[in-house]
Design a protein around this motif. Structure first.
Motif, PDB file in Angstrom:
ATOM      1  N   GLU A  44       1.034  -1.193  -0.198  1.00 30.13           N
ATOM      2  CA  GLU A  44       0.045   0.032  -0.062  1.00 30.13           C
ATOM      3  C   GLU A  44       0.831   1.247  -0.022  1.00 30.13           C
ATOM      4  O   GLU A  44       0.480   2.186  -0.829  1.00 30.13           O
ATOM      5  CB  GLU A  44      -1.046  -0.019   1.211  1.00 30.13           C
ATOM      6  CG  GLU A  44      -2.028   0.870   0.999  1.00 30.13           C
ATOM      7  CD  GLU A  44      -1.447   2.347   1.627  1.00 30.13           C
ATOM      8  OE1 GLU A  44      -2.121   3.484   1.342  1.00 30.13           O
ATOM      9  OE2 GLU A  44      -0.591   2.255   2.750  1.00 30.13           O
ATOM     10  N   PRO A  45       1.828   1.362   0.624  1.00 32.71           N
ATOM     11  CA  PRO A  45       2.780   2.526   0.953  1.00 32.71           C
ATOM     12  C   PRO A  45       3.314   2.911  -0.671  1.00 32.71           C
ATOM     13  O   PRO A  45       3.123   3.864  -1.135  1.00 32.71           O
ATOM     14  CB  PRO A  45       3.950   2.286   1.594  1.00 32.71           C
ATOM     15  CG  PRO A  45       3.153   1.114   2.648  1.00 32.71           C
ATOM     16  CD  PRO A  45       2.510   0.543   1.961  1.00 32.71           C
ATOM     17  N   ALA A  46       3.836   1.992  -1.361  1.00 30.29           N
ATOM     18  CA  ALA A  46       4.230   2.332  -2.778  1.00 30.29           C
ATOM     19  C   ALA A  46       3.294   2.383  -3.613  1.00 30.29           C
ATOM     20  O   ALA A  46       3.386   3.247  -4.225  1.00 30.29           O
ATOM     21  CB  ALA A  46       5.073   0.761  -2.935  1.00 30.29           C
ATOM     22  N   TYR A  47       2.092   1.851  -3.692  1.00 23.12           N
ATOM     23  CA  TYR A  47       0.754   1.955  -4.513  1.00 23.12           C
ATOM     24  C   TYR A  47       0.409   3.470  -4.367  1.00 23.12           C
ATOM     25  O   TYR A  47       0.086   4.019  -5.062  1.00 23.12           O
ATOM     26  CB  TYR A  47      -0.287   1.058  -4.049  1.00 23.12           C
ATOM     27  CG  TYR A  47      -1.488   1.263  -4.737  1.00 23.12           C
ATOM     28  CD1 TYR A  47      -1.521   0.715  -6.064  1.00 23.12           C
ATOM     29  CD2 TYR A  47      -2.390   1.866  -4.292  1.00 23.12           C
ATOM     30  CE1 TYR A  47      -2.841   0.751  -6.631  1.00 23.12           C
ATOM     31  CE2 TYR A  47      -3.503   2.214  -4.760  1.00 23.12           C
ATOM     32  CZ  TYR A  47      -3.903   1.737  -6.238  1.00 23.12           C
ATOM     33  OH  TYR A  47      -5.229   1.623  -6.830  1.00 23.12           O
ATOM     34  N   ASN A  85      -9.168  -3.638  -2.918  1.00 26.29           N
ATOM     35  CA  ASN A  85      -9.500  -2.632  -4.051  1.00 26.29           C
ATOM     36  C   ASN A  85      -8.161  -2.210  -4.957  1.00 26.29           C
ATOM     37  O   ASN A  85      -8.065  -2.437  -6.020  1.00 26.29           O
ATOM     38  CB  ASN A  85      -9.938  -1.432  -3.512  1.00 26.29           C
ATOM     39  CG  ASN A  85     -11.309  -1.619  -2.584  1.00 26.29           C
ATOM     40  OD1 ASN A  85     -12.036  -2.391  -3.142  1.00 26.29           O
ATOM     41  ND2 ASN A  85     -11.317  -1.091  -1.324  1.00 26.29           N
ATOM     42  N   GLY A  86      -7.241  -1.924  -4.249  1.00 29.20           N
ATOM     43  CA  GLY A  86      -5.859  -1.571  -4.985  1.00 29.20           C
ATOM     44  C   GLY A  86      -5.399  -2.620  -5.853  1.00 29.20           C
ATOM     45  O   GLY A  86      -4.849  -2.365  -7.053  1.00 29.20           O
ATOM     46  N   TYR A  87      -5.687  -3.924  -5.359  1.00 27.82           N
ATOM     47  CA  TYR A  87      -4.997  -5.185  -6.168  1.00 27.82           C
ATOM     48  C   TYR A  87      -5.840  -5.079  -7.514  1.00 27.82           C
ATOM     49  O   TYR A  87      -5.204  -5.954  -8.364  1.00 27.82           O
ATOM     50  CB  TYR A  87      -5.208  -6.355  -5.405  1.00 27.82           C
ATOM     51  CG  TYR A  87      -3.992  -6.600  -4.431  1.00 27.82           C
ATOM     52  CD1 TYR A  87      -3.342  -5.571  -3.975  1.00 27.82           C
ATOM     53  CD2 TYR A  87      -3.697  -7.930  -3.994  1.00 27.82           C
ATOM     54  CE1 TYR A  87      -2.273  -5.647  -3.078  1.00 27.82           C
ATOM     55  CE2 TYR A  87      -2.707  -8.057  -3.027  1.00 27.82           C
ATOM     56  CZ  TYR A  87      -2.067  -6.976  -2.373  1.00 27.82           C
ATOM     57  OH  TYR A  87      -0.963  -7.010  -1.673  1.00 27.82           O
ATOM     58  N   ASN A  88      -6.854  -4.711  -7.639  1.00 24.48           N
ATOM     59  CA  ASN A  88      -7.621  -4.687  -8.787  1.00 24.48           C
ATOM     60  C   ASN A  88      -6.819  -4.011 -10.139  1.00 24.48           C
ATOM     61  O   ASN A  88      -6.892  -4.152 -11.099  1.00 24.48           O
ATOM     62  CB  ASN A  88      -8.876  -3.957  -8.969  1.00 24.48           C
ATOM     63  CG  ASN A  88     -10.075  -4.875  -7.870  1.00 24.48           C
ATOM     64  OD1 ASN A  88      -9.794  -6.016  -7.926  1.00 24.48           O
ATOM     65  ND2 ASN A  88     -11.014  -4.063  -7.392  1.00 24.48           N
ATOM     66  N   ASP A  89      -6.270  -2.756  -9.598  1.00 24.21           N
ATOM     67  CA  ASP A  89      -5.300  -2.049 -10.766  1.00 24.21           C
ATOM     68  C   ASP A  89      -4.145  -2.904 -11.033  1.00 24.21           C
ATOM     69  O   ASP A  89      -3.442  -2.662 -12.087  1.00 24.21           O
ATOM     70  CB  ASP A  89      -5.062  -0.764  -9.930  1.00 24.21           C
ATOM     71  CG  ASP A  89      -5.919   0.284  -9.813  1.00 24.21           C
ATOM     72  OD1 ASP A  89      -6.911   0.266 -10.629  1.00 24.21           O
ATOM     73  OD2 ASP A  89      -5.819   0.946  -8.717  1.00 24.21           O
ATOM     74  N   GLY A 141     -13.870   4.707   3.894  1.00 25.53           N
ATOM     75  CA  GLY A 141     -13.858   4.951   2.739  1.00 25.53           C
ATOM     76  C   GLY A 141     -13.661   3.426   1.969  1.00 25.53           C
ATOM     77  O   GLY A 141     -14.281   3.472   0.967  1.00 25.53           O
ATOM     78  N   GLU A 142     -12.880   2.669   2.423  1.00 22.09           N
ATOM     79  CA  GLU A 142     -12.551   1.498   1.701  1.00 22.09           C
ATOM     80  C   GLU A 142     -12.950   0.219   2.203  1.00 22.09           C
ATOM     81  O   GLU A 142     -13.867  -0.547   1.624  1.00 22.09           O
ATOM     82  CB  GLU A 142     -11.068   1.135   1.571  1.00 22.09           C
ATOM     83  CG  GLU A 142     -10.350   2.401   0.890  1.00 22.09           C
ATOM     84  CD  GLU A 142      -8.620   2.007   0.532  1.00 22.09           C
ATOM     85  OE1 GLU A 142      -8.537   0.942   0.444  1.00 22.09           O
ATOM     86  OE2 GLU A 142      -7.896   2.750   0.793  1.00 22.09           O
TER      87      GLU A 142
END
Length: 242
Positions: A44-47, A85-89, A141-142
């Motif tokens: 997450e920090p890098a993303y 959520n972020g892993y979708n990208d 939010g998430e």
């Protein structure tokens, strides 16, 4: 019930007692808890900083370190939100697509798992004092969690939870935001802590260790009479032989 636990890097490095308390809490709830020592970071920090190639490498390791057929619980909504959520990208239509989707369906933030999967909210915790609950941006939010942490806190003996107008305001952490916009970040922390002090709270409680680290740093700098606590630490307070 067998569950795998994911300990976020912030908790591993700064709040290890929260990691142990999360495990004890799940065990008290009747779970067999499995910890893989090879685990590191969800990425997450890098993303969030825009380094998606690096985040993908960390994400691939996460997908390798956890199984597809077991619940995964983490005491961090920002991490569970990143994975869901972020892993979708990062992994949609990739070779890891199917494995990613299976793991996304397995991962839960701690309060979400306790209330919505295990259907449990009482663990015999006792903590005398007054507290405000800080809604981490990622929790609302998430993870879309609002009532679950409050439901768990309402069952803690001796704890009075008071409401403040800005309980959903940002703490100013936001991963790299705190470094890129230090002045604004500090102002947000000050507003959040001063609001809790005005409410005469003894504690600020949250589900996110990043928020707690941000707020506690302001408290320590100004030597203020209030403490921060993670939800897992509150839910295991007052236990004998903890």
């Amino acid at each position: 019930m067998k569950v795998e636990i994911f300990i976020p890097c912030y908790i591993d490095q700064v709040y290890p007692e929260t990691a142990f308390n999360s495990i004890k809490l799940l065990q008290k709830a009747g779970c067999e808890v499995v910890y893989n020592p090879a685990q590191t970071c969800c990425g997450e920090p890098a993303y969030s900083a825009g380094f998606w190639d690096e985040a993908k490498q960390m994400g691939l390791k996460f997908l390798e370190d956890f199984s597809e057929d077991c619940y995964i619980v983490t005491p961090s909504a920002s991490c569970s939100g990143m994975i869901k959520n972020g892993y979708n990208d990062l992994f949609t239509n990739s070779t890891a697509h199917n494995r990613c989707r299976n793991i996304q369906g397995n991962i839960f933030e701690l309060s979400d798992f306790l209330v919505n999967v295990l259907k449990k909210d009482y663990f015999g915790a006792e903590l005398v004092g007054t507290a405000v609950y800080h809604e981490a941006c990622s929790t609302v939010g998430e993870a879309r969690l609002k009532e679950e942490p409050r439901q768990l806190l309402s069952q803690v003996g001796g704890l009075e939870l008071v409401t403040v107008d800005d309980e959903d305001s940002s703490c100013g952490f936001g991963s790299s935001f705190a470094f890129k916009f230090a002045g604004m970040s500090a102002a947000l922390s000050e507003q959040r802590v001063q609001s809790a002090l005005t409410a005469k709270a003894d504690y600020i409680i949250s589900t996110d260790s990043g928020c707690l680290m941000q707020l506690q740093s302001y408290i320590d700098k100004h030597q203020l009479p209030i403490k921060t606590k993670h939800l897992a630490d509150v839910l295991t307070s007052g236990w004998a032989n903890i």
